[in-house]
Design a protein around this motif. Structure first.
Motif, PDB file in Angstrom:
ATOM      1  N   LYS A  36       0.839  -1.195   0.000  1.00 45.34           N
ATOM      2  CA  LYS A  36       0.000   0.000   0.000  1.00 45.34           C
ATOM      3  C   LYS A  36       0.877   1.250   0.000  1.00 45.34           C
ATOM      4  CE  LYS A  36      -3.990  -1.965   2.237  1.00 45.34           C
ATOM      5  NZ  LYS A  36      -4.576  -2.245   3.554  1.00 45.34           N
ATOM      6  N   ASP A  96      -6.227  10.137  -0.925  1.00 49.64           N
ATOM      7  CA  ASP A  96      -7.113   8.991  -1.155  1.00 49.64           C
ATOM      8  C   ASP A  96      -6.354   7.739  -1.578  1.00 49.64           C
ATOM      9  OD1 ASP A  96      -8.981  10.875  -0.668  1.00 49.64           O
ATOM     10  OD2 ASP A  96      -9.563  11.161  -2.768  1.00 49.64           O
ATOM     11  N   TRP A  97      -5.109   7.930  -1.977  1.00 49.06           N
ATOM     12  CA  TRP A  97      -4.379   6.765  -2.502  1.00 49.06           C
ATOM     13  C   TRP A  97      -3.666   5.975  -1.412  1.00 49.06           C
ATOM     14  CZ3 TRP A  97      -1.139   9.583  -6.828  1.00 49.06           C
ATOM     15  CH2 TRP A  97      -2.019  10.280  -7.672  1.00 49.06           C
ATOM     16  N   ASN A 103      -4.304   4.126   0.937  1.00 47.62           N
ATOM     17  CA  ASN A 103      -4.662   2.738   1.210  1.00 47.62           C
ATOM     18  C   ASN A 103      -4.721   1.869  -0.033  1.00 47.62           C
ATOM     19  OD1 ASN A 103      -4.802   2.324   3.984  1.00 47.62           O
ATOM     20  ND2 ASN A 103      -6.631   3.613   4.080  1.00 47.62           N
ATOM     21  N   LYS A 104      -4.314   2.467  -1.166  1.00 49.32           N
ATOM     22  CA  LYS A 104      -4.314   1.674  -2.398  1.00 49.32           C
ATOM     23  C   LYS A 104      -2.969   1.015  -2.597  1.00 49.32           C
ATOM     24  CE  LYS A 104      -7.628   4.030  -5.354  1.00 49.32           C
ATOM     25  NZ  LYS A 104      -7.756   4.916  -6.500  1.00 49.32           N
ATOM     26  N   LYS A 105      -3.001  -0.136  -3.246  1.00 51.12           N
ATOM     27  CA  LYS A 105      -1.730  -0.762  -3.611  1.00 51.12           C
ATOM     28  C   LYS A 105      -1.160  -0.052  -4.831  1.00 51.12           C
ATOM     29  CE  LYS A 105      -2.547  -5.359  -1.870  1.00 51.12           C
ATOM     30  NZ  LYS A 105      -2.915  -6.737  -2.210  1.00 51.12           N
ATOM     31  N   ASP A 119      -2.439  -0.704  -8.290  1.00 56.34           N
ATOM     32  CA  ASP A 119      -3.735  -0.157  -8.684  1.00 56.34           C
ATOM     33  C   ASP A 119      -3.650   1.307  -9.106  1.00 56.34           C
ATOM     34  OD1 ASP A 119      -4.869  -2.573  -8.056  1.00 56.34           O
ATOM     35  OD2 ASP A 119      -5.202  -2.008  -5.960  1.00 56.34           O
ATOM     36  N   LEU A 120      -2.468   1.904  -9.004  1.00 56.41           N
ATOM     37  CA  LEU A 120      -2.321   3.314  -9.384  1.00 56.41           C
ATOM     38  C   LEU A 120      -1.973   3.424 -10.869  1.00 56.41           C
ATOM     39  CD1 LEU A 120      -0.121   4.787  -6.509  1.00 56.41           C
ATOM     40  CD2 LEU A 120      -2.595   4.639  -6.626  1.00 56.41           C
TER      41      LEU A 120
END
Lengths: 436, 304
Positions: free
Chosen positions: B89, B123-124, B126-128, B131-132
């Motif tokens: 993340k 907002d990113w 917590n994203k892996k 996924d970006l």
């Protein structure tokens, strides 16, 4: 040191938090017993449901063949050629031709079938004929069955090990064999799975190009060791969970069968003779369980952990060196081969030499040489390994992993910064020699 | 004070010399361009400054102290071959990198928050990374380089692979970081960014430093005392101090002349001379671009 700890933490958490880890850790101890259970169940069911196969036979020697649980034998007359034609049209399993033969030397017996008979089928029929011929011979020689039976003596050896203090210990080589096999296989699996994971992790870091960012903060050797140690702790955690799960499961199952009332009732209903046999069988099991309880499990476990760590560190370092040199897993194949050879040798020797003859020369040396000792020593561990052998093997293992880790570190520090180079063993040797 | 002093750094590999006795002096709070063709040794030098590899000989002084392992937290490094852990993340990853640079967990979180707000990437967290989008990952990568407020920031080809919007954003950030007191070294091929951004430059070719100094100094060194003049009414200059290289009509009786001044005159003397013979509408000294200097030097070397 603090930074190595950060790397260990990341490696450990990033793997333990994966769903696949959780699934593998919980399911594998359940899957193996389940698969064995299913296989036993299926083979039992298929035996029950099988219809008897019919085999016709032409017997020129007037031998009588009784039916068995699997075959029905029908004697036919006429010539072999006629019978062959009839057989090809029939639905019978086979056509057996027994020529007129000398009792001392039965030759020319032939089985005709439409499909290739299994070794099992051929063996069964051979055994059947042999016993019929034996009976005929006995009749000729006027030996009656009772006399023969009275000649039979059943011998079973109790093995008792006499330790130096003069204490008697009953030993069950079956259990020790099992421990050696399980320990060896488990060791092989662990080293392979976790060693390959080190390599994958390093290739991933290299191909995602994150590695140069990291080595600007930590020394390459720290990164490599952090990864190796982090994965070792994942392996140990998984191993402990398996041990706990399997022990609980085993005791649970034993406890369940120990106080299972329907089975006891069933035993009472059975004929007394059968019941007695069953009871004897049970006492055998109980004795085995008791013996298993008395084994030095702590010693086995301690040795397993030591050899797992040692073997894993030796091979882990080699896998790390390979991972650092290549850009993709496909490229790694050619370098994997020489690494896996000693692993495969020790795995095969486990069955060929070590379990057969734990104190043979080959077994002893394989359990001392660092690259083969983790698996080989696991195979021997139940059979009282002399102290000097264990000590020598352990010292060499420690020396072995220090050496491979040092060598791997030298290749690693150069390899991780190389992209798109064509790597060979010669190139790796050059990296090894290169100054900081 | 100098941010970085490199003295006599040499790095030898089995069959070639990557760096041959290289000296550099990077003034503090400047933007320093490290130029040179591919394979000249820039990346090797940058890796030595980052202590990823060791030099065979020579010394490196960082903010007045000899370079040691403790300086890792003082430097922010964006390598040419850069990336992030794809399955990790964004937030965890930034914390991890910051802690490797020596920050505590709480410090790291505090500093990351500032950058995350600035780049609007909250907002990113917590994203892996997988996924970006590529542009998003580039922003995260930049944040990971500068979040620990390094006094020396080293960017190896910072604009390669960045889309124009991100390249613009990063240019702004570089200028802002300089204003806040950071020293920035970057290696690049893009001469227009060198013109725009750099205060100082060094040119490395074939493992040797062949040029170093402030941008103005370097340009002065390579200017040819040539002037461009736009004027109305043709004229001619014959020999002596001034030499008319060419004269073209551009439009409506306007002409453009290129004049080379030999010897040590000042531009004022030339203007004085010109207004006697023509009506000057514009006067400009012809200053070589960095690109011209770069190409002439590198080509000149390879012809030797």
């Amino acid at each position: 040191m603090n930074k190595i700890w950060l790397i260990i933490q990341r490696e450990f958490l990033s793997r333990v938090q994966k769903k696949s880890f959780l699934i593998a850790t919980i399911l594998i101890p359940l899957i193996f017993p389940a698969i064995i259970g299913i296989l036993v169940y299926v083979s039992k069911e298929s035996k029950k449901g099988a219809t008897k196969e019919t085999i016709q036979y032409i017997d020129e020697s007037k031998l009588f063949i009784p039916d068995t649980s699997k075959y029905v034998f029908r004697s036919i007359d006429g010539s072999l050629d006629d019978a062959k034609i009839a057989f090809s049209k029939s639905e019978n399993f086979g056509l057996l031709y027994i020529p007129n033969y000398q009792l001392s030397k039965p030759e020319g017996i032939t089985l005709y079938t439409k499909v290739n008979p299994s070794l099992d089928d051929v063996g069964n029929i051979e055994k059947l004929l042999a016993s019929q011929i034996k009976e005929m011979k006995m009749q000729k020689l006027n030996i009656d069955q009772k006399l023969l039976d009275s000649l039979k003596t059943s011998v079973s050896i109790n093995t008792v090990k006499l330790s130096e203090g003069g204490q008697e210990k009953s030993s069950n080589s079956g259990i020790l064999f099992g421990i050696g096999m399980a320990g060896g296989i488990l060791m092989y699996m662990f080293i392979f799975i976790y060693g390959a994971q080190i390599m994958q992790g390093i290739i991933e870091e290299k191909s995602s190009k994150v590695v140069e960012v990291i080595v600007s903060s930590v020394k390459p050797f720290q990164l490599m060791m952090g990864k190796i140690i982090g994965l070792a702790s994942v392996g140990l955690l998984q191993f402990f969970i398996w041990i706990v799960l399997m022990t609980t499961l085993t005791f649970g199952v034993l406890g369940y069968f120990g106080i299972d009332p329907p089975q006891q009732q069933a035993m009472q209903q059975m004929g007394s003779e059968v019941a007695a046999q069953q009871a004897a069988g049970n006492s055998q099991i109980v004795a085995t369980i008791n013996e298993a309880r008395n084994l030095p499990w702590g010693y086995f476990l301690g040795c397993f952990l030591f050899y797992f760590l040692g073997g894993y560190l030796i091979y882990g370092a080699l896998f790390a060196a390979v991972g650092s040199a290549v850009d993709s897993p496909a490229e790694a194949q050619q370098f994997m081969f020489p690494i896996t050879i000693p692993l495969l040798i020790s795995y095969m020797s486990l069955f060929m030499f070590i379990l057969q003859d734990p104190h043979g020369t080959v077994s002893i040396w394989l359990s001392i040489i660092p690259f083969t000792s983790p698996i080989a020593m696991m195979g021997r561990i139940g059979f009282e390994v002399p102290f000097w052998q264990l000590a020598l093997s352990m010292i060499l293992l420690i020396g072995g992993f220090l050496l491979t880790t040092w060598a791997a570190g030298r290749i690693y520090r150069v390899g991780i910064l190389m992209h798109g180079t064509k790597v060979s063993f010669k190139v790796m040797a050059k990296w090894f020699m290169q100054r900081g | 004070m100098e941010a970085l002093i490199v003295r006599g750094v040499t790095k030898q590999y089995a069959n070639h010399t990557a760096l041959d006795n290289v000296d550099l002096t990077v003034p503090e709070k400047s933007i320093y361009g490290l130029l040179g063709p591919n394979g000249a040794g820039k990346t090797t030098l940058i890796r030595i400054i980052n202590q990823i590899i060791n030099a065979d000989s020579g010394s490196i002084t960082l903010f007045g102290q000899p370079l040691t392992g403790d300086h890792v937290g003082v430097i922010g490094y964006l390598p040419e071959e850069r990336g992030l852990y794809k399955k990790m993340k964004v937030g965890d990853q930034l914390i991890y990198f910051a802690r490797l640079k020596g920050l505590s967990r709480s410090e790291a979180i505090k500093k990351i928050r500032v950058w995350v707000d600035k780049f609007e990437i909250k907002d990113w967290l917590n994203k892996k990374v997988e996924d970006l989008s590529k542009g998003m990952a580039q922003k995260v990568q930049f944040v990971s380089t500068v979040m620990h407020e390094p006094r020396l920031i080293i960017l190896d080809e910072p604009f390669s692979g960045f889309d124009p919007v991100n390249a613009q954003l990063i240019t702004q950030e570089i200028l802002e970081l300089k204003q806040k007191g950071s020293t920035i070294i970057f290696s690049t091929h893009r001469m227009e960014t060198v013109e725009d951004l750099c205060d100082d430059i060094a040119l490395i070719n074939k493992s040797k430093k062949i040029l170093e100094g402030t941008k103005k100094h370097v340009k002065d060194q390579y200017k040819s005392n040539t002037f461009l003049v736009e004027h109305r009414g043709a004229f001619s200059l014959n020999g002596g101090t001034y030499e008319l290289l060419n004269q073209n009509i551009i439009e409506d009786g306007f002409l453009k002349s290129t004049i080379k001044m030999n010897g040590t005159g000042s531009p004022n003397d030339l203007i004085g001379k010109l207004i006697q013979v023509t009506k000057v509408s514009s006067f400009q000294e012809k200053i070589p671009s960095m690109s011209e200097i770069f190409i002439s030097l590198v080509k000149g070397e390879s012809h030797e």
